[in-house]
Design an enzyme around this catalytic site. Structure first.
Site, PDB file in Angstrom:
ATOM      1  CB  SER A  87      -2.123 -10.848  -0.856  1.00 32.80           C
ATOM      2  OG  SER A  87      -2.491 -10.056   0.240  1.00 32.80           O
TER       3      SER A  87
ATOM      4  CD  GLN B 216      -7.952 -22.875  17.078  1.00 30.41           C
ATOM      5  OE1 GLN B 216      -8.943 -22.222  17.386  1.00 30.41           O
ATOM      6  NE2 GLN B 216      -8.035 -24.095  16.588  1.00 30.41           N
ATOM      7  CB  CYS B 217      -4.305 -18.578  22.836  1.00 23.56           C
ATOM      8  SG  CYS B 217      -5.619 -19.444  23.644  1.00 23.56           S
TER       9      CYS B 217
ATOM     10  CB  THR C 281      -0.896   0.003   1.266  1.00 20.10           C
ATOM     11  OG1 THR C 281      -1.738  -1.129   1.208  1.00 20.10           O
ATOM     12  CG2 THR C 281      -1.741   1.246   1.355  1.00 20.10           C
TER      13      THR C 281
HETATM   14  N1  ASP Z   1      -2.564  -5.641   0.251  1.00 18.11           N
HETATM   15  C1  ASP Z   1      -1.478  -4.807   0.716  1.00 18.11           C
HETATM   16  C2  ASP Z   1      -0.216  -5.634   0.748  1.00 18.11           C
HETATM   17  O1  ASP Z   1      -0.013  -6.378   1.665  1.00 18.11           O
HETATM   18  C3  ASP Z   1      -1.794  -4.238   2.057  1.00 18.11           C
HETATM   19  C4  ASP Z   1      -0.716  -3.346   2.638  1.00 18.11           C
HETATM   20  O2  ASP Z   1       0.275  -3.017   2.042  1.00 18.11           O
HETATM   21  O3  ASP Z   1      -0.858  -2.946   3.790  1.00 18.11           O
HETATM   22  O4  ASP Z   1       0.573  -5.564  -0.159  1.00 18.11           O
END
Ligand code: ASP
Length: 342
Positions: free
Chosen positions: A57, A275-276, A12
């Protein structure tokens, strides 16, 4: 003059909105244009940019290898490294790099932002400028203050393999529930020196072999035998992260115990992670985890899921024999788990 290398992978921080209003990655020019303050910093800055720039991602173990190789190739030429990275998988990359960069003696600080750098309310400028300051910080004797892979986000610095993204919208997006922040940025940069790793004298070794043949089995009340067996019997699998309840507990139903035993019998490594978010696995504390300990399930102690994933990929890539592999999985390699936990 302190020399820092910025590795721009995407995220981002550098994104802009396309014609339909969707955030898409953009080149580093977008960052420098929006942070004229960079020119006022008393450091020599160089930038290597991914081509193409990535949303985190879309990253995979190959991406971690690419970053590790960039650091390896430039290690001797810089005093520290700042990796600009999407926040979504930043904790995975930071954890992976911590295992891949053995004997690291220089700062590797990952940062990014929740809002693009061109937006008025952006958190990107502060994150970037302070990450550079942290990477450049040195003790009076010239040694770096934070010779670790870490994540700087919203005024706090965390050990990389202890952190996780816990909020998708807040500027305060990361935390490290089982380890104190390594630094806090207020009027002054306050380092928490006693919790920062100190490097030995050995030279950097960069490991680039990772084996991704792992899976995760997150249990929940009502999970069916069919689902459990489908995951445990995935072809080619070498290790499973068993995401358990509380201190490492699972149901004790016969079919469940039998399915795990058979998987271990086929040579699968099973690593128990809670999972905690805070606290530690303690196998054998309850009757509902005694059977796991007895059949040879390994304890993930207080590791994050991200650390467990990347540690398994790293250790499987080293091709250890079974007893050594099991010992290393439970051993504290890079500060990713607290010694003394069960
Ligand atoms: N989808 C973006 C990424 O991880 C979110 C971010 O940069 O915060 O590349």
């Amino acid at each position: 003059m302190t020399k820092l290398l910025i590795i721009y992978t995407g995220g981002t921080i550098g994104m802009v909105q396309d014609a339909s209003g969707i955030l898409v990655p953009f080149d580093f020019e977008n960052i420098t244009q929006n942070v004229p303050e960079l020119k006022r910093l008393d450091y020599q800055l160089q930038v290597i940019s991914f081509d193409p720039i990535m949303d985190s991602s879309n990253m995979s173990p190959d991406t971690w290898v690419k970053i590790a190789e960039m650091i390896r190739d430039e290690y001797a030429h810089y005093d520290g490294f700042v990796v600009l990275h999407g926040s979504d998988t930043m904790a995975y990359t930071a954890s992976a790099l911590s295992f891949m960069l053995e004997n690291l003696a220089k700062p590797v600080v990952l940062t990014g932002s929740q809002l693009p750098i061109g937006e008025i309310r952006t958190d990107a400028k502060e994150n970037l400028i302070t990450a550079l300051e942290i990477a450049a910080s040195r003790h009076a004797d010239g040694s770096p203050v934070v010779p670790e892979v870490c994540i700087y986000f919203d005024y706090r610095l965390f050990r990389g393999n202890r952190s996780r993204k816990y909020h998708s919208n807040k500027f305060e997006a990361f935390d490290s529930p089982n380890y104190p922040p390594l630094a806090e940025a207020g009027v002054h940069l306050k380092f928490n020196s006693e919790d920062i790793c100190q490097p030995g004298k050995a030279s950097l070794v960069v490991h680039t072999r990772l084996d991704a043949r792992i899976a995760s089995l997150k249990i929940f009340p009502g999970i069916t035998e069919h689902t459990v067996r489908a995951i445990l019997q995935s072809p080619g699998l070498k290790a499973i992260i068993l995401e358990s309840f509380g201190t490492g507990n699972t149901c004790t139903e016969g079919w469940f115990v039998q399915a795990l035993k058979e998987a271990i019998g086929r040579g699968l490594v099973i690593l128990d992670i809670s999972q905690c978010v805070g606290g530690s696995v303690e196998l054998g504390r309850y009757e509902t985890s005694r059977h796991l300990k007895e059949m040879g399930v390994l304890s993930g102690h207080d590791m994050t899921f991200e650390a467990a994933v990347t540690k398994l990929m790293f250790l499987l890539g080293q091709e250890y024999g079974r007893p050594e592999l099991e010992r290393m999985i439970e051993f504290n390699l890079r500060g990713e788990l607290s010694a003394g936990t069960n």
